[in-house]
Design a protein around this motif. Structure first.
Motif, PDB file in Angstrom:
ATOM      1  N   VAL A  71       0.693  -1.198   0.001  1.00 51.92           N
ATOM      2  CA  VAL A  71       0.151  -0.205  -0.178  1.00 51.92           C
ATOM      3  C   VAL A  71       0.904   1.290   0.085  1.00 51.92           C
ATOM      4  N   GLU A  72       0.921   1.985  -0.956  1.00 45.05           N
ATOM      5  CA  GLU A  72       2.151   3.347  -1.651  1.00 45.05           C
ATOM      6  C   GLU A  72       3.361   2.806  -1.108  1.00 45.05           C
ATOM      7  N   LYS A  73       3.436   1.713  -1.542  1.00 48.74           N
ATOM      8  CA  LYS A  73       4.810   1.449  -1.639  1.00 48.74           C
ATOM      9  C   LYS A  73       5.664   0.462  -0.152  1.00 48.74           C
ATOM     10  N   GLU A  74       4.993   0.874   0.498  1.00 53.09           N
ATOM     11  CA  GLU A  74       4.906  -0.346   1.758  1.00 53.09           C
ATOM     12  C   GLU A  74       4.428  -1.758   1.907  1.00 53.09           C
ATOM     13  N   GLN A  75       4.635  -2.719   2.241  1.00 49.43           N
ATOM     14  CA  GLN A  75       4.434  -4.024   2.046  1.00 49.43           C
ATOM     15  C   GLN A  75       3.813  -4.301   3.241  1.00 49.43           C
ATOM     16  N   VAL A  76       2.802  -4.988   3.119  1.00 48.79           N
ATOM     17  CA  VAL A  76       1.600  -5.134   4.548  1.00 48.79           C
ATOM     18  C   VAL A  76       1.291  -6.592   3.749  1.00 48.79           C
ATOM     19  N   PRO A  77       1.189  -7.061   5.423  1.00 45.30           N
ATOM     20  CA  PRO A  77       0.259  -8.722   5.228  1.00 45.30           C
ATOM     21  C   PRO A  77      -1.306  -8.245   4.702  1.00 45.30           C
ATOM     22  N   PHE A  78      -1.802  -9.516   4.466  1.00 50.20           N
ATOM     23  CA  PHE A  78      -2.840  -9.354   3.752  1.00 50.20           C
ATOM     24  C   PHE A  78      -3.666  -8.986   4.708  1.00 50.20           C
ATOM     25  N   GLU A  79      -3.966  -9.606   6.276  1.00 50.27           N
ATOM     26  CA  GLU A  79      -4.954  -9.896   6.742  1.00 50.27           C
ATOM     27  C   GLU A  79      -4.902  -8.535   7.691  1.00 50.27           C
ATOM     28  N   LEU A  80      -4.489  -7.301   7.405  1.00 51.07           N
ATOM     29  CA  LEU A  80      -4.025  -6.069   7.955  1.00 51.07           C
ATOM     30  C   LEU A  80      -3.995  -5.101   6.654  1.00 51.07           C
ATOM     31  N   LEU A  81      -4.735  -5.531   5.338  1.00 52.89           N
ATOM     32  CA  LEU A  81      -4.411  -4.723   4.769  1.00 52.89           C
ATOM     33  C   LEU A  81      -5.745  -4.265   4.680  1.00 52.89           C
ATOM     34  N   GLU A  82      -6.613  -3.980   4.856  1.00 59.68           N
ATOM     35  CA  GLU A  82      -8.096  -3.734   5.202  1.00 59.68           C
ATOM     36  C   GLU A  82      -7.354  -2.169   6.630  1.00 59.68           C
ATOM     37  N   GLN A  83      -6.913  -2.511   7.273  1.00 57.89           N
ATOM     38  CA  GLN A  83      -6.256  -1.604   8.138  1.00 57.89           C
ATOM     39  C   GLN A  83      -6.226  -0.875   7.909  1.00 57.89           C
ATOM     40  N   LYS A  84      -5.611  -1.248   6.490  1.00 54.35           N
ATOM     41  CA  LYS A  84      -3.706   0.141   6.361  1.00 54.35           C
ATOM     42  C   LYS A  84      -5.047   1.213   5.769  1.00 54.35           C
ATOM     43  N   ILE A  85      -5.768   0.195   4.395  1.00 50.50           N
ATOM     44  CA  ILE A  85      -6.510   1.460   3.728  1.00 50.50           C
ATOM     45  C   ILE A  85      -7.148   2.137   4.644  1.00 50.50           C
ATOM     46  N   LEU A  86      -7.997   1.719   5.325  1.00 49.11           N
ATOM     47  CA  LEU A  86      -9.317   2.242   6.547  1.00 49.11           C
ATOM     48  C   LEU A  86      -9.246   4.269   6.480  1.00 49.11           C
ATOM     49  N   PRO A  87      -7.551   4.327   6.627  1.00 46.21           N
ATOM     50  CA  PRO A  87      -7.141   5.819   7.363  1.00 46.21           C
ATOM     51  C   PRO A  87      -7.237   7.004   6.024  1.00 46.21           C
ATOM     52  N   TYR A  88      -6.690   6.237   5.372  1.00 44.63           N
ATOM     53  CA  TYR A  88      -6.160   6.453   3.739  1.00 44.63           C
ATOM     54  C   TYR A  88      -8.178   6.850   3.448  1.00 44.63           C
ATOM     55  N   GLN A  89      -8.722   6.433   3.933  1.00 43.02           N
ATOM     56  CA  GLN A  89     -10.589   6.453   3.304  1.00 43.02           C
ATOM     57  C   GLN A  89     -11.700   6.873   4.264  1.00 43.02           C
ATOM     58  N   GLN A  90     -10.869   7.247   5.035  1.00 42.64           N
ATOM     59  CA  GLN A  90     -11.881   8.521   6.763  1.00 42.64           C
ATOM     60  C   GLN A  90     -10.722   9.584   5.795  1.00 42.64           C
ATOM     61  N   ALA A  91      -9.681   9.969   5.717  1.00 45.44           N
ATOM     62  CA  ALA A  91      -9.158  11.172   5.014  1.00 45.44           C
ATOM     63  C   ALA A  91     -10.066  11.494   3.509  1.00 45.44           C
ATOM     64  N   ASN A  92     -10.014  11.042   2.691  1.00 43.99           N
ATOM     65  CA  ASN A  92     -10.780  10.931   1.337  1.00 43.99           C
ATOM     66  C   ASN A  92     -12.016  10.370   1.176  1.00 43.99           C
ATOM     67  N   PRO A  93     -13.160  10.812   1.500  1.00 48.00           N
ATOM     68  CA  PRO A  93     -14.555   9.493   1.862  1.00 48.00           C
ATOM     69  C   PRO A  93     -14.381   9.847   0.367  1.00 48.00           C
ATOM     70  N   ASP A  94     -14.148  10.133  -0.971  1.00 48.79           N
ATOM     71  CA  ASP A  94     -13.732   9.819  -2.452  1.00 48.79           C
ATOM     72  C   ASP A  94     -12.952   9.018  -3.101  1.00 48.79           C
ATOM     73  N   LEU A  95     -11.983   8.442  -2.426  1.00 48.90           N
ATOM     74  CA  LEU A  95     -10.705   7.521  -2.515  1.00 48.90           C
ATOM     75  C   LEU A  95     -10.747   6.364  -3.404  1.00 48.90           C
ATOM     76  N   THR A  96     -10.450   6.708  -4.209  1.00 51.90           N
ATOM     77  CA  THR A  96      -9.913   5.399  -5.450  1.00 51.90           C
ATOM     78  C   THR A  96      -8.648   4.558  -4.815  1.00 51.90           C
ATOM     79  N   ILE A  97      -9.100   3.277  -5.242  1.00 51.96           N
ATOM     80  CA  ILE A  97      -7.626   2.149  -5.388  1.00 51.96           C
ATOM     81  C   ILE A  97      -6.873   2.150  -6.579  1.00 51.96           C
ATOM     82  N   ILE A  98      -6.225   2.332  -6.851  1.00 54.11           N
ATOM     83  CA  ILE A  98      -5.255   1.710  -8.033  1.00 54.11           C
ATOM     84  C   ILE A  98      -5.149   0.262  -7.769  1.00 54.11           C
TER      85      ILE A  98
END
Length: 132
Positions: A71-98
């Motif tokens: 996620v953004e060039k930082e390695q994350v285990p699959f189990e923690l992927l949702e927790q890592k994306i959640l702060p980005y989504q809270q900062a930008n409600p219009d967020l898009t994942i590429i």
């Protein structure tokens, strides 16, 4: 009548300075091309004949062929992927994942990330290379 051949002056062009300039231009373009590529994770993306513009509020998620998630060039285990994306989504409600996924991975790995994006109500776009 004067039939003598005229003696023309000898003309020389010194190219030593031009060689130096060409060398520095070549060096500049080589270094600039190495820095321009924003993807640190090397992937072979699938090809697509239609390209679209990238939205402004985006994050990059990459999946390598060894099934390592970034996620953004930082390695994350699959189990923690949702927790890592959640702060980005809270900062930008219009967020898009590429999603940058290697073309050799199984589709179920992409679907599992799609499930996370749907759960968080985030748009997901699959990155592709253009056909040449």
């Amino acid at each position: 009548m004067n039939l003598k051949k005229r003696k023309r002056p000898h003309v020389e062009v010194h190219t030593a300075a031009l060689n130096d300039i060409m060398f520095f231009l070549l060096l500049f373009f080589l270094l600039a091309s190495a820095v321009v590529n924003p993807n640190v994770v090397k992937l072979f993306l699938p090809r697509s004949s239609s390209g679209q513009a990238v939205p402004q509020k985006t994050i990059n998620v990459s999946i390598t062929k060894e099934l390592e998630y970034f996620v953004e060039k930082e390695q994350v285990p699959f189990e923690l992927l949702e927790q890592k994306i959640l702060p980005y989504q809270q900062a930008n409600p219009d967020l898009t994942i590429i999603l940058f996924a290697d073309r050799s991975i199984a589709i179920e790995n992409i679907v599992s990330l799609t499930d996370i994006a749907n759960k968080l109500k985030i748009k997901l776009v699959l990155a592709t290379e253009t056909k040449k």
